[in-house]
Design a protein around this motif. Sequence first.
Motif, PDB file in Angstrom:
ATOM      1  N   SER A 107       0.858  -1.183   0.000  1.00  0.00           N
ATOM      2  CA  SER A 107       0.000   0.000   0.000  1.00  0.00           C
ATOM      3  C   SER A 107       0.889   1.227   0.000  1.00  0.00           C
ATOM      4  O   SER A 107       1.965   1.232   0.613  1.00  0.00           O
ATOM      5  N   HIS A 108       0.429   2.273  -0.658  1.00  0.00           N
ATOM      6  CA  HIS A 108       1.211   3.493  -0.837  1.00  0.00           C
ATOM      7  C   HIS A 108       0.294   4.699  -0.693  1.00  0.00           C
ATOM      8  O   HIS A 108      -0.919   4.591  -0.879  1.00  0.00           O
ATOM      9  N   CYS A 109       0.880   5.839  -0.392  1.00  0.00           N
ATOM     10  CA  CYS A 109       0.121   7.084  -0.407  1.00  0.00           C
ATOM     11  C   CYS A 109       0.912   8.121  -1.188  1.00  0.00           C
ATOM     12  O   CYS A 109       2.111   7.960  -1.415  1.00  0.00           O
ATOM     13  N   PHE A 110       0.225   9.149  -1.617  1.00  0.00           N
ATOM     14  CA  PHE A 110       0.865  10.268  -2.305  1.00  0.00           C
ATOM     15  C   PHE A 110       1.098  11.363  -1.275  1.00  0.00           C
ATOM     16  O   PHE A 110       0.187  11.710  -0.518  1.00  0.00           O
ATOM     17  N   ILE A 111       2.324  11.893  -1.253  1.00  0.00           N
ATOM     18  CA  ILE A 111       2.623  12.991  -0.335  1.00  0.00           C
ATOM     19  C   ILE A 111       3.334  14.116  -1.081  1.00  0.00           C
ATOM     20  O   ILE A 111       4.024  13.884  -2.073  1.00  0.00           O
ATOM     21  N   ASP A 112       3.136  15.327  -0.576  1.00  0.00           N
ATOM     22  CA  ASP A 112       3.823  16.490  -1.108  1.00  0.00           C
ATOM     23  C   ASP A 112       5.294  16.400  -0.722  1.00  0.00           C
ATOM     24  O   ASP A 112       5.624  16.192   0.449  1.00  0.00           O
ATOM     25  N   GLU A 113       6.165  16.571  -1.693  1.00  0.00           N
ATOM     26  CA  GLU A 113       7.603  16.438  -1.454  1.00  0.00           C
ATOM     27  C   GLU A 113       8.118  17.453  -0.432  1.00  0.00           C
ATOM     28  O   GLU A 113       9.012  17.148   0.359  1.00  0.00           O
ATOM     29  N   THR A 114       7.549  18.639  -0.400  1.00  0.00           N
ATOM     30  CA  THR A 114       8.009  19.693   0.499  1.00  0.00           C
ATOM     31  C   THR A 114       7.443  19.558   1.905  1.00  0.00           C
ATOM     32  O   THR A 114       8.177  19.548   2.888  1.00  0.00           O
ATOM     33  N   THR A 115       6.114  19.405   1.989  1.00  0.00           N
ATOM     34  CA  THR A 115       5.465  19.379   3.311  1.00  0.00           C
ATOM     35  C   THR A 115       5.418  17.987   3.923  1.00  0.00           C
ATOM     36  O   THR A 115       5.201  17.853   5.111  1.00  0.00           O
ATOM     37  N   ARG A 116       5.585  16.964   3.082  1.00  0.00           N
ATOM     38  CA  ARG A 116       5.476  15.559   3.500  1.00  0.00           C
ATOM     39  C   ARG A 116       4.064  15.206   3.986  1.00  0.00           C
ATOM     40  O   ARG A 116       3.864  14.228   4.697  1.00  0.00           O
ATOM     41  N   LEU A 117       3.081  16.011   3.593  1.00  0.00           N
ATOM     42  CA  LEU A 117       1.690  15.742   3.956  1.00  0.00           C
ATOM     43  C   LEU A 117       0.997  14.985   2.830  1.00  0.00           C
ATOM     44  O   LEU A 117       1.305  15.207   1.646  1.00  0.00           O
ATOM     45  N   PRO A 118       0.050  14.102   3.174  1.00  0.00           N
ATOM     46  CA  PRO A 118      -0.695  13.392   2.137  1.00  0.00           C
ATOM     47  C   PRO A 118      -1.431  14.373   1.222  1.00  0.00           C
ATOM     48  O   PRO A 118      -1.855  15.443   1.663  1.00  0.00           O
ATOM     49  N   LEU A 119      -1.564  13.990  -0.031  1.00  0.00           N
ATOM     50  CA  LEU A 119      -2.323  14.814  -0.965  1.00  0.00           C
ATOM     51  C   LEU A 119      -3.067  13.938  -1.952  1.00  0.00           C
ATOM     52  O   LEU A 119      -2.699  12.792  -2.186  1.00  0.00           O
ATOM     53  N   SER A 120      -4.120  14.507  -2.510  1.00  0.00           N
ATOM     54  CA  SER A 120      -4.889  13.821  -3.544  1.00  0.00           C
ATOM     55  C   SER A 120      -4.381  14.271  -4.905  1.00  0.00           C
ATOM     56  O   SER A 120      -4.197  15.466  -5.138  1.00  0.00           O
ATOM     57  N   ILE A 121      -4.167  13.318  -5.783  1.00  0.00           N
ATOM     58  CA  ILE A 121      -3.714  13.674  -7.125  1.00  0.00           C
ATOM     59  C   ILE A 121      -4.881  14.007  -8.047  1.00  0.00           C
ATOM     60  O   ILE A 121      -4.669  14.384  -9.194  1.00  0.00           O
ATOM     61  N   LYS A 122      -6.108  13.900  -7.549  1.00  0.00           N
ATOM     62  CA  LYS A 122      -7.284  14.136  -8.387  1.00  0.00           C
ATOM     63  C   LYS A 122      -7.268  15.534  -9.010  1.00  0.00           C
ATOM     64  O   LYS A 122      -7.564  15.695 -10.181  1.00  0.00           O
ATOM     65  N   LYS A 123      -6.905  16.534  -8.228  1.00  0.00           N
ATOM     66  CA  LYS A 123      -6.869  17.905  -8.754  1.00  0.00           C
ATOM     67  C   LYS A 123      -5.533  18.239  -9.398  1.00  0.00           C
ATOM     68  O   LYS A 123      -5.477  18.902 -10.424  1.00  0.00           O
ATOM     69  N   LYS A 124      -4.447  17.782  -8.789  1.00  0.00           N
ATOM     70  CA  LYS A 124      -3.109  18.147  -9.281  1.00  0.00           C
ATOM     71  C   LYS A 124      -2.751  17.417 -10.582  1.00  0.00           C
ATOM     72  O   LYS A 124      -2.123  17.993 -11.459  1.00  0.00           O
ATOM     73  N   LEU A 125      -3.145  16.146 -10.702  1.00  0.00           N
ATOM     74  CA  LEU A 125      -2.849  15.339 -11.895  1.00  0.00           C
ATOM     75  C   LEU A 125      -4.110  14.602 -12.357  1.00  0.00           C
ATOM     76  O   LEU A 125      -4.211  13.382 -12.239  1.00  0.00           O
TER      77      LEU A 125
END
Length: 138
Positions: A107-125
């Motif tokens: 299992s994996h999650c997407f995180i912001d490289e700078t903040t290290r907080l989880p993020l949804s790729i739905k809006k960004k990608l």
Amino acid sequence: MKVYSRKVFYYETDKMSIVHNANYLRIYEEARLSYMEQLGIPYTFIEDQGILIPVVDAYVRYHHTLAFGDEFEVRVKLAAFNGIRKKFHYEIRRTADDQLISEGHTSHCFIDETTRLPLSIKKKLPDTYERMMASVEK
């Protein structure tokens, strides 16, 4: 999807001449990266967007062994995805006899490289999100 396949390398074996248990997670990773490239979403593309994809958990069940020179294939499927987390299932089978060698998941999650907080790729990608949603297998 094209099945990921190759032979066991000598360095992957232990003193008993079988693949060392820790190498199965490496093989899963190779197959997962191949799967993502086939979707048209290489990890480098996602990382270039400032997004990292750490492993949240990993599980391997060992049924049989592989030895140096054995040919094998890894069947990968994206079992769950919600834009923030994704889960892959794997089966490793010996090519010669279709013997189930191991099965597992990561299992994996997407995180912001700078903040290290989880993020949804739905809006960004959005294109990446849609391709992954379309490839989820039940």
